[in-house]
Design a protein around this motif. Structure first.
Motif, PDB file in Angstrom:
ATOM      1  N   ARG A  42       0.850  -1.178   0.000  1.00  0.00           N
ATOM      2  CA  ARG A  42       0.000   0.000   0.000  1.00  0.00           C
ATOM      3  C   ARG A  42       0.895   1.241   0.000  1.00  0.00           C
ATOM      4  O   ARG A  42       1.867   1.315   0.756  1.00  0.00           O
ATOM      5  CB  ARG A  42      -0.923   0.006   1.222  1.00  0.00           C
ATOM      6  CG  ARG A  42      -2.001   1.060   1.192  1.00  0.00           C
ATOM      7  CD  ARG A  42      -2.960   0.897   2.357  1.00  0.00           C
ATOM      8  NE  ARG A  42      -3.683  -0.376   2.291  1.00  0.00           N
ATOM      9  CZ  ARG A  42      -4.696  -0.677   3.096  1.00  0.00           C
ATOM     10  NH1 ARG A  42      -5.103   0.207   4.020  1.00  0.00           N
ATOM     11  NH2 ARG A  42      -5.282  -1.838   3.004  1.00  0.00           N
ATOM     12  N   TYR A  91      -7.750   3.515  -0.856  1.00  0.00           N
ATOM     13  CA  TYR A  91      -8.227   3.533   0.522  1.00  0.00           C
ATOM     14  C   TYR A  91      -8.163   4.941   1.090  1.00  0.00           C
ATOM     15  O   TYR A  91      -7.138   5.624   0.963  1.00  0.00           O
ATOM     16  CB  TYR A  91      -7.376   2.621   1.400  1.00  0.00           C
ATOM     17  CG  TYR A  91      -7.449   1.163   1.051  1.00  0.00           C
ATOM     18  CD1 TYR A  91      -6.544   0.598   0.159  1.00  0.00           C
ATOM     19  CD2 TYR A  91      -8.423   0.337   1.612  1.00  0.00           C
ATOM     20  CE1 TYR A  91      -6.605  -0.743  -0.173  1.00  0.00           C
ATOM     21  CE2 TYR A  91      -8.484  -1.009   1.290  1.00  0.00           C
ATOM     22  CZ  TYR A  91      -7.570  -1.539   0.396  1.00  0.00           C
ATOM     23  OH  TYR A  91      -7.633  -2.873   0.079  1.00  0.00           O
ATOM     24  N   ASN A  93      -7.859   7.343   4.272  1.00  0.00           N
ATOM     25  CA  ASN A  93      -7.229   7.293   5.593  1.00  0.00           C
ATOM     26  C   ASN A  93      -7.515   8.586   6.341  1.00  0.00           C
ATOM     27  O   ASN A  93      -7.517   9.659   5.746  1.00  0.00           O
ATOM     28  CB  ASN A  93      -5.723   7.093   5.442  1.00  0.00           C
ATOM     29  CG  ASN A  93      -4.972   7.300   6.735  1.00  0.00           C
ATOM     30  OD1 ASN A  93      -4.494   8.404   7.018  1.00  0.00           O
ATOM     31  ND2 ASN A  93      -4.876   6.262   7.531  1.00  0.00           N
ATOM     32  N   TRP A 103      -9.243   3.633   8.566  1.00  0.00           N
ATOM     33  CA  TRP A 103      -9.201   3.267   7.150  1.00  0.00           C
ATOM     34  C   TRP A 103     -10.594   2.976   6.626  1.00  0.00           C
ATOM     35  O   TRP A 103     -11.425   2.385   7.321  1.00  0.00           O
ATOM     36  CB  TRP A 103      -8.334   2.033   6.937  1.00  0.00           C
ATOM     37  CG  TRP A 103      -6.894   2.269   7.246  1.00  0.00           C
ATOM     38  CD1 TRP A 103      -6.264   2.068   8.433  1.00  0.00           C
ATOM     39  CD2 TRP A 103      -5.897   2.774   6.343  1.00  0.00           C
ATOM     40  NE1 TRP A 103      -4.944   2.417   8.322  1.00  0.00           N
ATOM     41  CE2 TRP A 103      -4.680   2.839   7.057  1.00  0.00           C
ATOM     42  CE3 TRP A 103      -5.920   3.163   4.997  1.00  0.00           C
ATOM     43  CZ2 TRP A 103      -3.506   3.296   6.468  1.00  0.00           C
ATOM     44  CZ3 TRP A 103      -4.734   3.604   4.421  1.00  0.00           C
ATOM     45  CH2 TRP A 103      -3.555   3.671   5.147  1.00  0.00           C
ATOM     46  N   LYS A 105     -12.952   1.025   3.595  1.00  0.00           N
ATOM     47  CA  LYS A 105     -12.933  -0.347   3.088  1.00  0.00           C
ATOM     48  C   LYS A 105     -12.270  -0.446   1.733  1.00  0.00           C
ATOM     49  O   LYS A 105     -11.920  -1.549   1.294  1.00  0.00           O
ATOM     50  CB  LYS A 105     -14.357  -0.879   3.008  1.00  0.00           C
ATOM     51  CG  LYS A 105     -15.019  -1.037   4.368  1.00  0.00           C
ATOM     52  CD  LYS A 105     -16.413  -1.598   4.242  1.00  0.00           C
ATOM     53  CE  LYS A 105     -17.051  -1.783   5.621  1.00  0.00           C
ATOM     54  NZ  LYS A 105     -18.418  -2.336   5.527  1.00  0.00           N
ATOM     55  N   GLY A 106     -12.085   0.682   1.060  1.00  0.00           N
ATOM     56  CA  GLY A 106     -11.440   0.684  -0.236  1.00  0.00           C
ATOM     57  C   GLY A 106     -12.421   0.750  -1.386  1.00  0.00           C
ATOM     58  O   GLY A 106     -13.540   0.220  -1.298  1.00  0.00           O
TER      59      GLY A 106
END
Length: 113
Positions: A42, A91, A93, A103, A105-106
């Motif tokens: 990431r 993602y 943040n 975070w 969940k994307g």
């Protein structure tokens, strides 16, 4: 407890644009976007402080713009001139009190060539 809700991912052709949004609940300070491609770690894409200071990965400078609306507690990532190598799960943040990281969940961004 801070919750992050992302939206805006999808499929786009190379050269196209997408805008990601992330709405946060609770008290948050710095916000940012990270991404992760299969087989890769990431990585930070862009970040923005409460005061609006921004930071970008070299690979997206000049193409992506991060912004935030402190009233709505929402951060945005405008992505222009997208490339196939931008394909990843993005993602959201956020950093809250006591420097705790939160975070989303994307959201998947796919750029076709």
């Amino acid at each position: 407890q801070v919750q992050l809700v992302e939206s805006g991912g999808g499929l786009v052709q190379a050269g196209g644009s997408l805008r990601l949004s992330c709405a946060a609940s609770g008290n948050i300070f710095n916000m940012g976007w990270y991404r992760q491609s299969p087989g890769k770690q990431r990585e930070l894409v862009a970040s923005i402080t409460l005061g609006g200071t921004t930071n970008y990965a070299d690979s997206v400078k000049g193409r992506f713009t991060i912004s935030r609306d402190n009233v709505k507690n929402t951060v945005y990532l405008q992505m222009n001139s997208l490339k196939p190598e931008d394909t990843a799960v993005y993602y959201c943040n956020a950093r809250g009190i006591f420097d705790r990281d939160y975070w989303g969940k994307g959201t998947l961004v796919t750029v076709s060539s």
